[in-house]
Scaffold this motif. Structure first.
Motif, PDB file in Angstrom:
ATOM      1  N   LEU A 195       0.804  -1.221   0.000  1.00  0.00           N
ATOM      2  CA  LEU A 195       0.000   0.000   0.000  1.00  0.00           C
ATOM      3  C   LEU A 195       0.839   1.275   0.000  1.00  0.00           C
ATOM      4  N   ALA A 196       2.153   1.147  -0.221  1.00  0.00           N
ATOM      5  CA  ALA A 196       3.023   2.328  -0.188  1.00  0.00           C
ATOM      6  C   ALA A 196       2.669   3.321  -1.288  1.00  0.00           C
ATOM      7  N   LEU A 197       2.248   2.827  -2.450  1.00  0.00           N
ATOM      8  CA  LEU A 197       1.947   3.742  -3.547  1.00  0.00           C
ATOM      9  C   LEU A 197       0.688   4.554  -3.277  1.00  0.00           C
ATOM     10  N   ASP A 198      -0.219   4.001  -2.505  1.00  0.00           N
ATOM     11  CA  ASP A 198      -1.422   4.771  -2.159  1.00  0.00           C
ATOM     12  C   ASP A 198      -1.075   6.010  -1.343  1.00  0.00           C
ATOM     13  N   ARG A 199       0.020   5.970  -0.612  1.00  0.00           N
ATOM     14  CA  ARG A 199       0.442   7.132   0.161  1.00  0.00           C
ATOM     15  C   ARG A 199       0.844   8.297  -0.747  1.00  0.00           C
ATOM     16  N   LEU A 200       1.216   7.966  -1.988  1.00  0.00           N
ATOM     17  CA  LEU A 200       1.670   9.011  -2.904  1.00  0.00           C
ATOM     18  C   LEU A 200       0.528   9.888  -3.404  1.00  0.00           C
ATOM     19  N   VAL A 201      -0.699   9.433  -3.231  1.00  0.00           N
ATOM     20  CA  VAL A 201      -1.843  10.222  -3.691  1.00  0.00           C
ATOM     21  C   VAL A 201      -1.842  11.595  -3.026  1.00  0.00           C
ATOM     22  N   ARG A 202      -1.375  11.643  -1.790  1.00  0.00           N
ATOM     23  CA  ARG A 202      -1.327  12.920  -1.084  1.00  0.00           C
ATOM     24  C   ARG A 202      -0.386  13.910  -1.788  1.00  0.00           C
ATOM     25  N   LEU A 203       0.636  13.407  -2.461  1.00  0.00           N
ATOM     26  CA  LEU A 203       1.551  14.272  -3.203  1.00  0.00           C
ATOM     27  C   LEU A 203       1.067  14.501  -4.630  1.00  0.00           C
ATOM     28  N   ASP A 238      -1.740  -1.982  -3.900  1.00  0.00           N
ATOM     29  CA  ASP A 238      -2.229  -0.601  -3.982  1.00  0.00           C
ATOM     30  C   ASP A 238      -3.264  -0.420  -5.086  1.00  0.00           C
ATOM     31  N   GLY A 239      -3.893   0.736  -5.082  1.00  0.00           N
ATOM     32  CA  GLY A 239      -4.886   1.065  -6.095  1.00  0.00           C
ATOM     33  C   GLY A 239      -4.358   1.984  -7.179  1.00  0.00           C
ATOM     34  N   CYS A 240      -3.033   2.202  -7.223  1.00  0.00           N
ATOM     35  CA  CYS A 240      -2.436   3.136  -8.186  1.00  0.00           C
ATOM     36  C   CYS A 240      -1.919   2.449  -9.442  1.00  0.00           C
ATOM     37  N   PHE A 241      -1.108   1.420  -9.279  1.00  0.00           N
ATOM     38  CA  PHE A 241      -0.573   0.724 -10.449  1.00  0.00           C
ATOM     39  C   PHE A 241      -1.655   0.071 -11.311  1.00  0.00           C
ATOM     40  N   PRO A 242      -2.777  -0.383 -10.755  1.00  0.00           N
ATOM     41  CA  PRO A 242      -3.819  -0.923 -11.625  1.00  0.00           C
ATOM     42  C   PRO A 242      -4.348   0.091 -12.643  1.00  0.00           C
ATOM     43  N   ARG A 243      -4.062   1.369 -12.452  1.00  0.00           N
ATOM     44  CA  ARG A 243      -4.572   2.412 -13.347  1.00  0.00           C
ATOM     45  C   ARG A 243      -3.474   3.005 -14.233  1.00  0.00           C
ATOM     46  N   LEU A 244      -2.396   2.236 -14.428  1.00  0.00           N
ATOM     47  CA  LEU A 244      -1.292   2.741 -15.235  1.00  0.00           C
ATOM     48  C   LEU A 244      -1.672   2.916 -16.707  1.00  0.00           C
ATOM     49  N   ALA A 245      -2.630   2.155 -17.175  1.00  0.00           N
ATOM     50  CA  ALA A 245      -3.059   2.353 -18.566  1.00  0.00           C
ATOM     51  C   ALA A 245      -3.611   3.767 -18.746  1.00  0.00           C
ATOM     52  N   GLU A 246      -4.365   4.245 -17.769  1.00  0.00           N
ATOM     53  CA  GLU A 246      -4.862   5.619 -17.828  1.00  0.00           C
ATOM     54  C   GLU A 246      -3.711   6.621 -17.815  1.00  0.00           C
ATOM     55  N   ALA A 247      -2.670   6.325 -17.014  1.00  0.00           N
ATOM     56  CA  ALA A 247      -1.520   7.225 -16.947  1.00  0.00           C
ATOM     57  C   ALA A 247      -0.796   7.292 -18.280  1.00  0.00           C
ATOM     58  N   VAL A 248      -0.651   6.152 -18.951  1.00  0.00           N
ATOM     59  CA  VAL A 248       0.013   6.130 -20.256  1.00  0.00           C
ATOM     60  C   VAL A 248      -0.841   6.848 -21.297  1.00  0.00           C
TER      61      VAL A 248
END
Length: 821
Positions: free
Chosen positions: A303-311, A333-343
């Motif tokens: 869950l470390a990547l979820d902490r990055l949402v604050r930044l 975490d819930g961030c990497f599953p959405r990498l397609a959106e980021a790309v």
């Protein structure tokens, strides 16, 4: 001719297979390969006839037409909720793993196998997984070769059950013993941790090379970097590390692991210079990849990547931030599953994603999963039970001794007391699976089994683990008064109880009354003293006048009062594992000699922290009300015999700085050749090409050798750990430390025997981090010290000159490191 694609060709180079497979993947399939968002215990459920895969698992595979990794399929503990009744035992491990793998391989378009990732902090954290003593106990052995052997057997056990990747704490240091995860560290010193990290990598992964054998596993080293320096010993809190402190102290074990070939590292929770490690490009890409040349996998912590949402502002941007920094594989975490959106949104280039996917695929090819995806039926792997007990025995450290109380004599009446005397769960540490009934031996049972004929053992608990209840003291005092000697077993516990509450990432949430836990992840202490009830028991027993031996079963160095004149002996047994009771009993009865040495300094109180031995040398004299020195120093450990050290000698008293490198004075080649800021630390006997071997030409005058004579002046055999330290007295481009460990060698001596132990004083011994950030040898005055501990080492001066000294006639290379007198 064959129609099989190139990535299916086992004879093709791994890099070519990765390129071919990447070229066939969709964006969605790529995102699936860098995700590890499912808890493994949610992938199956127990039925009347065995285990079956869940619909949640099938849906997760379908979402990305594949699965990169699955964490904790075989994990069992209170946090996961997996019990002996619901979990996967050794008999079913391979079968369930193969069912998972078969579904992924046969029900997806490309059939890419899944990495099965398991915790292996001190043995496999699974039902029937063999437990080792915790890392702090491993560090107390000062025996990396023994640990390497045990790690190899643990890895074989993991692979036999279908696992592929072992997550192992190795990189953190005990800089503040208030931190609950102190037990997961090899100690407070970077050199010692580096040697054990190398041993871990060699043991788990086997010989260096592109392929990882079917009886070995890939190792991911935790935690990168500086997590042990959290302010106040507060778990996952901020660090206040400067770049120099990071380089000098907290990166050495990681560098050693990378050079040994570690397959991966896990980014730590803490932030460094304002950025969490999982999003810190300077750390993950600048140092780790570009400077050190690391090509392996970087995994995020849970869950470390979820902490990055604050930044970052939202999960999509947070995932892009971590990916761009150098994180390759998520964890829940819930961030990497959405990498397609980021790309697709232009937040990160698809080429960056391809690089991360490529590293995941590379590890799968290295493990041979495309050729051998299934564990199948194989003969059971030998568990490291014997080695676990041996590590425990070698870790027991004699801190204080009146030379009378121990070893215990046969035919005596022995009162065994204390809350840790009769509890296996309290001697096995955090991150452990439920143990089958009958597994393990408590200290009490170990003493009963080891006691010679005619010896009477009586027992009373005496007090609780925590709290100040004194109601059981009268019974304990009565037993002690009627006994010839008392063994009082005190300390702490990391046993997670059924009522323990947990954070989302599995750390225990303990506030106020700690219940059954006084150590472990999430269990940080402000006060390092033993609990009130334990101190009251110790006072009451000591007041009887009966000789007392104290055994501390603990996961951190508890602050100790001055026990001189009150007890006859004090031993430390860092959570020694299931069979630790036998190990402690053998040392108490003298069946085994105490050979452990402290991997961490023992404080007098939490108020005087820090007390690590290798702080900056500013000559601080101490507080008005307390000394600055530790109760027991790093490297300390007594024997039942007596050992005398001679004054160390150097083969040369002066050396030219240019002798340590080919070009300039740097220890290693420039960064473009994979240098980093320095070598692994040297000193002592080394494997060819290992740390301290040096890369420059051999000194024309012969190497500098430090020799010291060690003699057993007592009546019992000993295994002495001779330690080499360096002190920079004058010169250099940064303020020096008090002293720094640079080598050690264990030597067995019979009564009356003596030996000469020699260390090569090479670049690894003398180098320090320069203003440029590289580890170099600089001109100056040094003290080369040898002795039994950091506070009892004797020194001899060495001058390192800017120009080469005159040749020393007859200078020769040294012979064997240990020579007869």
């Amino acid at each position: 001719m064959t129609d099989d694609p190139l990535f299916r060709d086992p004879a093709a180079p791994v890099a070519a297979r990765v390129r071919d497979l990447l070229g066939r993947m969709t964006l969605n399939e790529k995102v699936g390969q860098v995700n590890q968002r499912m808890y493994g215990w949610d992938a199956y459920e127990r039925t009347a006839t065995g285990h079956r895969l869940t619909e949640a698992f099938r849906a997760e595979v379908a979402a990305y037409d594949g699965m990169g990794a699955l964490y904790g399929l075989q994990r069992a503990d209170v946090w996961s909720g997996v019990t002996a009744e619901s979990g996967i035992g050794a008999a079913e491990g391979a079968r369930v793993s193969d069912a998972v793998q078969r579904h992924v391989v046969e029900r997806t378009r490309l059939g890419i196998p899944v990495l099965l990732v398991e915790e292996m902090p001190h043995g496999l954290q699974a039902l029937d997984g063999t437990l080792l003593p915790v890392n702090l106990a491993v560090g107390a052995t000062w025996n990396p070769e023994l640990y390497e052997e045990a790690a190899a057997l643990a890895a074989a056990q993991l692979r036999l059950r279908g696992g592929h990747v072992a997550l192992v704490s190795a990189l953190d240091l005990v800089r503040d013993p208030r931190w609950g995860r102190a037990e997961e560290c090899f100690g407070e010193d970077p050199y010692l941790a580096a040697r054990f990290t190398e041993a871990l990598v060699r043991g788990v992964q086997g010989p260096p090379g592109e392929r990882i054998g079917p009886d070995r596993a890939a190792v991911v080293l935790k935690h990168f970097a500086g997590q042990g320096a959290a302010v106040g010993g507060r778990n996952s809190a901020a660090t206040e590390l400067g770049l120099r402190e990071l380089r000098e102290i907290h990166l050495e074990a990681a560098l050693a692991g990378v050079r040994a070939g570690a397959a991966g590292v896990m980014a730590a929770y803490n932030e460094f210079d304002g950025l969490p490690c999982a999003a810190n490009r300077d750390l993950l890409t600048g140092i780790l990849r570009e400077t050190w040349g690391f090509t392996g996998l970087v995994m995020a912590d849970g869950l470390a990547l979820d902490r990055l949402v604050r930044l970052a502002g939202d999960p999509v941007a947070a995932g892009a931030m971590a990916l761009a920094a150098g994180t390759d594989l998520s964890l829940w975490d819930g961030c990497f599953p959405r990498l397609a959106e980021a790309v697709e949104g232009g937040l990160v280039d698809e080429a960056v994603l391809d690089a991360a996917v490529g590293r995941v695929l590379t590890l799968k090819f290295r493990l041979g999963l495309f050729e051998r995806p299934y564990a199948g039926d194989r003969p059971p792997a030998a568990g490291p039970e014997r080695l676990s007990e041996r590590i425990a025995r070698e870790s027991v450290t004699l801190l204080a001794h009146d030379r009378v109380t121990l070893p215990l004599a046969g035919g005596a009446r022995i009162a065994v007391l204390g809350p840790n005397a009769d509890s296996v769960p309290q001697q096995i540490g955090d991150y452990t699976a439920p143990q089958r009934p009958g597994t393990g031996v408590s200290v009490l049972d170990g003493l009963r089994a080891a006691a010679p004929a005619g010896t009477e053992i009586v027992y009373a608990r005496g007090c609780g683990l925590v709290g100040g209840d004194r109601s059981a003291l009268p019974e304990a005092v009565a037993l002690t008064a009627a006994a010839d000697v008392a063994v009082v077993v005190l300390g702490g516990s990391s046993a997670r109880a059924a009522e323990t509450h947990f954070d989302a990432n599995g750390a225990a949430v303990v506030t106020g009354d700690p219940g059954g836990m006084t150590c472990g992840e999430g269990v940080d202490l402000a006060d390092l003293s033993l609990p009130e009830g334990q101190l009251a028991l110790l006072d009451a027993v000591a007041a009887t006048g009966t000789p007392v031996a104290v055994v501390l079963v603990q996961g951190r160095p508890h602050a100790l009062p001055d026990l001189a004149g009150r007890v006859g002996a004090v031993l430390s047994a860092w959570y020694p594992g299931p069979w630790g009771g036998r190990a402690v009993a053998d040392v108490l009865f003298g069946v085994a000699e105490p050979v452990g040495r402290l991997p961490v300094s023992v404080p007098r109180s939490a108020a005087q922290l820090p007390v690590f031995y290798n702080g900056k040398d500013h000559g601080y004299r101490g507080y008005v009300d307390q000394p600055a020195t530790a109760r027991h120093a790093f490297g300390h450990g007594l024997t039942y015999s007596s050992v005398e050290y001679g004054v160390p000698r150097l083969s040369r008293s002066a050396v030219g700085v240019a002798e340590f490198a080919g070009e300039g004075h740097a220890v290693t080649p420039p960064p473009e050749h994979g240098d980093g800021y320095g070598t692994g630390l040297g000193g002592g006997p080394q494997r060819d090409g290992g740390p301290g071997a040096g890369r420059g030409p051999r000194p024309v005058h012969g190497p500098v050798v430090c020799s010291v004579e060690v003699r057993n002046t007592g009546e019992r055999p000993v295994r002495e750990t001779v330690q080499l330290y360096v002190r920079r007295v004058l010169g250099g481009s940064s303020w020096p430390r008090v002293r720094e460990l640079r080598g050690f060698e264990r030597v067995a001596l019979a009564p009356g025997e003596r030996a000469e132990v020699s260390f090569t004083v090479d670049a690894g011994v003398l180098a320090s981090v320069s203003r440029s950030g590289r580890r170099v040898v600089e001109p100056g005055e040094f003290m080369i010290e040898a002795g039994p501990s950091s506070d009892r080492a004797q020194g001899v001066p060495l001058t390192v000159r800017a120009s080469a000294p005159e040749a020393v006639p007859g200078a020769e290379a040294p012979g064997p490191s240990r020579q007869p007198p």
